[in-house]
Scaffold this motif. Structure first.
Motif, mmCIF file in Angstrom:
data_model
loop_
_atom_site.group_PDB
_atom_site.id
_atom_site.type_symbol
_atom_site.label_atom_id
_atom_site.label_comp_id
_atom_site.label_asym_id
_atom_site.label_seq_id
_atom_site.Cartn_x
_atom_site.Cartn_y
_atom_site.Cartn_z
ATOM 1 N N ASP A 62 0.852 -1.186 0.000
ATOM 2 C CA ASP A 62 0.000 0.000 0.000
ATOM 3 C C ASP A 62 0.894 1.244 0.000
ATOM 4 N N GLU A 63 0.804 2.038 -1.041
ATOM 5 C CA GLU A 63 1.636 3.240 -1.172
ATOM 6 C C GLU A 63 0.969 4.461 -0.543
ATOM 7 N N ASN A 64 -0.190 4.282 0.066
ATOM 8 C CA ASN A 64 -0.951 5.404 0.614
ATOM 9 C C ASN A 64 -0.468 5.731 2.021
ATOM 10 N N SER A 65 0.502 6.638 2.119
ATOM 11 C CA SER A 65 1.018 7.039 3.422
ATOM 12 C C SER A 65 0.091 8.063 4.070
ATOM 13 N N TRP A 66 0.052 8.015 5.387
ATOM 14 C CA TRP A 66 -0.666 9.033 6.144
ATOM 15 C C TRP A 66 0.365 9.961 6.769
ATOM 16 N N LEU A 126 0.442 10.677 29.157
ATOM 17 C CA LEU A 126 0.609 9.533 28.259
ATOM 18 C C LEU A 126 1.961 8.868 28.493
ATOM 19 N N LYS A 127 1.922 7.558 28.752
ATOM 20 C CA LYS A 127 3.150 6.805 29.026
ATOM 21 C C LYS A 127 3.438 5.751 27.959
ATOM 22 N N THR A 128 2.392 5.241 27.295
ATOM 23 C CA THR A 128 2.565 4.199 26.285
ATOM 24 C C THR A 128 1.805 4.588 25.028
ATOM 25 N N LEU A 129 2.494 4.592 23.882
ATOM 26 C CA LEU A 129 1.872 4.955 22.607
ATOM 27 C C LEU A 129 2.266 3.924 21.561
ATOM 28 N N ASN A 130 1.270 3.237 21.000
ATOM 29 C CA ASN A 130 1.492 2.230 19.965
ATOM 30 C C ASN A 130 0.891 2.722 18.659
ATOM 31 N N LEU A 131 1.749 3.023 17.688
ATOM 32 C CA LEU A 131 1.318 3.514 16.375
ATOM 33 C C LEU A 131 1.725 2.544 15.272
ATOM 34 N N SER A 132 1.950 1.283 15.604
ATOM 35 C CA SER A 132 2.500 0.332 14.641
ATOM 36 C C SER A 132 1.511 0.016 13.515
ATOM 37 N N TYR A 133 2.076 -0.362 12.370
ATOM 38 C CA TYR A 133 1.327 -0.817 11.189
ATOM 39 C C TYR A 133 0.270 0.191 10.739
ATOM 40 N N ASN A 134 0.721 1.392 10.456
ATOM 41 C CA ASN A 134 -0.207 2.431 10.002
ATOM 42 C C ASN A 134 0.236 3.145 8.728
ATOM 43 N N ASN A 135 1.435 2.817 8.220
ATOM 44 C CA ASN A 135 1.973 3.558 7.072
ATOM 45 C C ASN A 135 2.069 5.052 7.357
ATOM 46 N N PHE A 136 2.378 5.384 8.616
ATOM 47 C CA PHE A 136 2.545 6.784 8.995
ATOM 48 C C PHE A 136 3.893 7.308 8.508
ATOM 49 N N ASP A 137 3.913 8.593 8.221
ATOM 50 C CA ASP A 137 5.160 9.322 8.008
ATOM 51 C C ASP A 137 4.972 10.658 8.694
ATOM 52 N N CYS A 138 5.906 11.046 9.539
ATOM 53 C CA CYS A 138 5.758 12.306 10.265
ATOM 54 C C CYS A 138 7.019 12.540 11.080
ATOM 55 N N SER A 139 7.040 13.648 11.781
ATOM 56 C CA SER A 139 8.051 13.881 12.803
ATOM 57 C C SER A 139 7.353 13.881 14.143
ATOM 58 N N ILE A 140 8.112 13.696 15.191
ATOM 59 C CA ILE A 140 7.533 13.648 16.535
ATOM 60 C C ILE A 140 8.136 14.776 17.358
ATOM 61 N N ASP A 141 7.285 15.669 17.807
ATOM 62 C CA ASP A 141 7.709 16.796 18.631
ATOM 63 C C ASP A 141 7.810 16.330 20.073
ATOM 64 N N ASP A 142 8.901 16.672 20.727
ATOM 65 C CA ASP A 142 9.067 16.233 22.105
ATOM 66 C C ASP A 142 8.161 16.984 23.064
ATOM 67 N N GLN A 143 7.633 18.135 22.658
ATOM 68 C CA GLN A 143 6.764 18.899 23.535
ATOM 69 C C GLN A 143 5.456 18.152 23.759
ATOM 70 N N HIS A 180 10.979 -2.984 11.080
ATOM 71 C CA HIS A 180 10.294 -3.139 9.792
ATOM 72 C C HIS A 180 9.738 -1.825 9.257
ATOM 73 N N MET A 181 10.634 -0.858 9.113
ATOM 74 C CA MET A 181 10.248 0.399 8.488
ATOM 75 C C MET A 181 10.207 0.225 6.975
ATOM 76 N N TYR A 182 9.233 0.841 6.344
ATOM 77 C CA TYR A 182 9.119 0.723 4.890
ATOM 78 C C TYR A 182 10.347 1.346 4.221
ATOM 79 N N ASP A 183 10.753 2.523 4.680
ATOM 80 C CA ASP A 183 12.013 3.127 4.235
ATOM 81 C C ASP A 183 13.070 2.682 5.233
ATOM 82 N N ALA A 184 13.620 1.490 5.003
ATOM 83 C CA ALA A 184 14.446 0.817 6.000
ATOM 84 C C ALA A 184 15.578 1.702 6.498
#
Length: 440
Positions: A100-104, A117-134, A170-174
């Protein structure tokens, strides 16, 4: 009297206000709205958000702590865990996800209101983004397995000062190259499986002061390990990245002669997984023997390699070893009677052992689990020496039901597996033969 009435009215007002705020045990409004922002994001990408997140409704009286994929602190109703894995509900076992080439492109700042928030699971979503530490100051566990991030995200993740568990497999862009050493000071567990890292990353990982569990399955590792670091768990299974569902692995005769001395500097190592690698020991440099310096090793998995009995005498000197998995190698004959004093679990399935090995196994004083699937065994079972055994699996051997009387001496047994015998068992099961095994 008038003052007493005023006091009663004030107290009643306070009670009513408290009930309005806390009586419904709802989550905080800003956290509820943050979660609804994510649901709106799902809908904006053309998916039926009401189907994927049905309990997430835009109703101020709806308690988001009771929504699926959300967990809250039991006392203050702050969101503490968020499981948004596979939001699109892919069949992960099929090719639909991987092709699936449809990235979110998701803006994770929407979660900044989740202050606890202490635990965050975002696996298997084809996400692409940056994560702000704030807003993620308290985040301890992050799983972004199976997305389209690349190594540029690492600088953002390094700013998450409370992070102790990170899964980047298992990152798509390894990912490849190095790992930032100035960050991740509290990181204890790191999973980089299914990427393109080679040995160049190891020195930077060795500098992580709190790291004790490192998982590097399906990468491009070879050579030796650095002698720094305090890793206690190391997983290097399938380093050639075989497709385990095909026959390519099982018919590949290309053996890697590995020098196990590469691990001798990992003085704190307790668990080592080298399964599915087609490894054999390099005899010339005594690599097998040098593994003995890993004195704290408790669990060793060598499944699906090409080791022979030569390695066994070396393994017997691992004084702390409790679990040894040697299934699907090239072993036969006997088992050394020296060593293995603390061994509790032994799996020698899918080798070429026959009954002659059983007498040598009876001298292992701590053995509780014995797995002998698919060997060349037949006849009876020793009636002495296995009194402490709790689990026995002798499936797919040549035993028949005549073995059962010899099993009556296994008085501690609570699990017995006899499936798939070549000489098929038939008739009734003689329960009386196993009446001594009270826990079975």
């Amino acid at each position: 009297m008038e003052l007493a009435n005023i006091a009663k009215c004030l107290l009643l007002g306070v009670v009513i206000l408290w009930i309005q705020i806390h009586g419904n045990k709802c989550c905080f409004e800003e956290e509820r709205l943050a979660l609804l922002d994510f649901k709106a994001f799902v809908g904006s990408n053309g998916f039926d958000a009401d189907h994927l997140l049905p309990s997430w409704i835009d109703d101020p009286t709806s308690n988001c702590c009771k929504w699926e994929r959300v967990m809250c602190n039991s006392t203050i109703d702050h969101v503490t865990e968020l499981s948004l894995n596979n939001t699109r509900q892919y069949d992960i076992g099929s090719d639909s996800f991987y092709y699936d080439e449809n990235s979110w492109y998701v803006n994770l700042s929407m979660f900044q209101q989740l202050k606890e928030l202490k635990t965050l699971n975002l696996s298997y979503n084809n996400f692409d983004c940056s994560i702000d530490d704030q807003g993620f100051e308290r985040l301890k566990k992050l799983d972004i397995n199976g997305n389209r991030f690349n190594k540029n995200i690492l600088s953002s993740l390094g700013a998450l000062t409370s992070l102790n568990t990170l899964t980047l497999s298992h990152m798509y862009d390894a990912m490849d190259s190095s790992f930032p050493i100035q960050d991740f000071q509290r990181l204890e567990e790191l999973d980089l499986s299914g990427n393109r890292f080679n040995n160049s990353i190891l020195l930077s990982l060795a500098a992580l002061p709190s790291l004790n569990t490192l998982i590097l399955n399906d990468n491009y590792m070879e050579g030796s390990f650095p002698n720094q670091g305090h890793v206690t768990e190391l997983s290097l299974n399938n380093t050639r990245q075989y497709d385990m569902e095909s026959y390519s692995f099982y018919y590949d005769e290309n053996i890697w002669y590995v020098n196990l001395s590469m691990f001798q500097q990992l003085k704190e190592l307790k668990t080592l997984n080298l399964s599915y690698n087609h490894f054999d020991c390099s005899i010339d440099d005594q690599g097998c023997e040098r593994l003995l310096k890993v004195k704290k090793l408790e669990v060793l998995d060598l499944t699906s390699n090409r080791f022979s009995n030569i390695i066994l005498s070396s393994l017997g000197a691992l004084i702390s070893l409790k679990t040894l998995i040697l299934s699907s190698n090239r072993m036969e004959g006997s088992f050394p009677i020296q060593g293995f004093q603390k061994l509790e679990e032994l799996d020698i399935s899918l080798n070429s052992f026959n009954n002659s090995i059983l007498s040598s196994l009876t001298v292992l004083p701590s053995l509780k689990t014995l797995i002998l699937i698919s060997n060349l065994m037949e006849g009876s079972f020793p009636n002495q020496g296995f009194e402490r055994l709790k689990k026995l699996d002798i499936s797919r051997n040549r035993f028949n039901k005549n073995i059962l009387p010899s099993l009556r001496a296994l008085i501690s047994l609570n699990a017995l597996i006899l499936s798939g015998m070549y000489d098929a068992m038939d008739g009734s099961f003689p329960i009386q033969e196993l009446k001594n095994s009270n826990n079975l």
